[in-house]
Design a protein around this motif. Structure first.
Motif, PDB file in Angstrom:
ATOM      1  N   HIS A  53      69.529  50.199  31.555  1.00 59.66           N
ATOM      2  CA  HIS A  53      69.266  48.872  32.226  1.00 59.66           C
ATOM      3  C   HIS A  53      69.734  47.834  31.229  1.00 59.66           C
ATOM      4  O   HIS A  53      70.318  46.801  31.395  1.00 59.66           O
ATOM      5  N   ASP A  81      61.638  44.644  34.919  1.00 59.36           N
ATOM      6  CA  ASP A  81      60.850  45.779  35.279  1.00 59.36           C
ATOM      7  C   ASP A  81      59.188  45.806  34.639  1.00 59.36           C
ATOM      8  O   ASP A  81      58.263  46.506  35.188  1.00 59.36           O
ATOM      9  N   HIS A  84      56.394  46.035  37.251  1.00 58.89           N
ATOM     10  CA  HIS A  84      55.642  47.261  37.301  1.00 58.89           C
ATOM     11  C   HIS A  84      54.230  47.456  36.726  1.00 58.89           C
ATOM     12  O   HIS A  84      53.642  48.320  36.678  1.00 58.89           O
ATOM     13  N   ARG A  96      57.688  45.762  43.299  1.00 56.37           N
ATOM     14  CA  ARG A  96      58.699  45.252  42.849  1.00 56.37           C
ATOM     15  C   ARG A  96      59.303  43.737  43.062  1.00 56.37           C
ATOM     16  O   ARG A  96      60.344  43.231  43.443  1.00 56.37           O
ATOM     17  N   HIS A  99      62.318  41.943  41.681  1.00 59.59           N
ATOM     18  CA  HIS A  99      63.549  42.054  42.053  1.00 59.59           C
ATOM     19  C   HIS A  99      63.693  40.996  43.373  1.00 59.59           C
ATOM     20  O   HIS A  99      64.195  41.496  44.189  1.00 59.59           O
ATOM     21  N   HIS A 133      70.169  44.184  36.525  1.00 60.18           N
ATOM     22  CA  HIS A 133      69.232  45.172  36.565  1.00 60.18           C
ATOM     23  C   HIS A 133      69.189  45.643  37.880  1.00 60.18           C
ATOM     24  O   HIS A 133      69.045  47.127  38.371  1.00 60.18           O
ATOM     25  N   ASP A 137      69.590  49.720  39.552  1.00 63.43           N
ATOM     26  CA  ASP A 137      68.516  50.290  40.143  1.00 63.43           C
ATOM     27  C   ASP A 137      69.089  50.942  41.453  1.00 63.43           C
ATOM     28  O   ASP A 137      68.807  52.022  42.068  1.00 63.43           O
TER      29      ASP A 137
END
Ligand SMILES: [Zn+2]
Length: 193
Positions: A53, A81, A84, A96, A99, A133, A137
Motif C-alpha cells: 500500500h 485503512d 478498520h 470500509r 474507501h 490505496h 485493494d
C-alpha cells in the motif's frame, strides 16, 4: 535535503484520525451495517499489504519530485485503512467507510485547512493516496467499496483489472497538481523580478 518531520507526522496522524472518525458514522447505517470481523484475528492485515500500500502511494506521488509529498503519499495510502479500527470495537457498522469518494473530498478539505490552505499538492496527495490505496485493494481481489457512503451505503463492485485505472487516476491527479504549482511558481518569479 531537509524533511519536515513534524509536518509529515502531523498530517499523517490527522489523516488516520479522520479515516477512523469517518468510519464511526457507519455504526448508524441500518440496515447496511454488519458485524465487522476483527482485522487482527482474521489475518486481513498483513505486513505485505501494509508495505505494498505504501509503495503504491509512493509511486503515485513520485511525479511531484518533492520528498514531503512522496512520503505523505505512501503514508496516507496505508493510513486509509484506519477505517478498520472500528472493527476492533466488535460492533455492527458499515465496512470500509474510508474507501469512499466522500471521505476523499473531506480529507482534502480538512488536511488543507489544517496544514496549508494554499498547498494544492497536499490536497492532491490526500485524494491520490486514497485512489492508489483502492487500486491495490482491487489488485488483490478486495473489489467492493461503499464508494458514495454516507449518501449511498451499498458497496460498488469493481473488476480486478480496474486496479490500473485507479492508479493511473492517482498519478494523473498528481501530474496536474504539480503542473499547476510549477506554473504558479514561474508566474510569481516573473512578477517578482
Ligand atoms: Zn483498504
Amino acid at each position: 535535503m531537509k524533511i519536515d518531520i513534524k509536518f509529515i507526522i502531523g498530517a499523517s496522524a490527522t489523516y488516520a484520525i479522520l479515516s477512523a472518525a469517518f468510519s464511526m458514522i457507519g455504526i448508524f447505517f441500518v440496515p447496511e451495517r454488519t458485524l465487522l470481523p476483527n482485522p487482527l484475528t482474521n489475518g486481513s492485515l498483513t505486513v505485505e499489504e501494509v508495505v505494498v500500500h505504501i509503495i503504491w502511494g509512493l509511486v503515485a506521488c513520485a511525479v511531484t519530485l518533492r520528498l514531503r509529498y512522496f512520503l505523505l503519499g505512501g503514508l496516507f495510502a496505508v493510513l486509509v485503512d484506519s477505517d478498520h479500527l472500528v472493527n476492533l470495537l466488535n460492533i455492527e457498522a458499515l465496512s470500509r467507510m474510508g474507501h469512499s469518494m466522500v471521505f476523499g473530498i473531506i480529507s482534502v478539505a480538512v488536511i488543507m485547512l489544517v496544514f496549508g490552505r494554499k498547498d494544492l499538492l497536499l490536497g492532491a496527495t490526500a485524494f491520490a493516496a486514497l485512489l492508489s490505496h483502492m487500486s491495490y485493494d482491487i489488485f488483490v481481489g478486495d473489489t467492493n467499496f461503499p464508494l458514495f457512503t454516507p449518501f449511498y451505503n451499498l458497496a460498488i463492485p469493481f473488476h480486478r483489472a480496474d486496479w490500473i485505472f485507479f492508479e493511473i487516476a492517482a498519478v494523473l491527479i498528481m501530474i496536474v497538481a504539480t503542473m499547476i504549482v510549477r506554473r504558479q511558481l514561474k508566474r510569481s518569479k516573473i512578477i517578482n523580478t
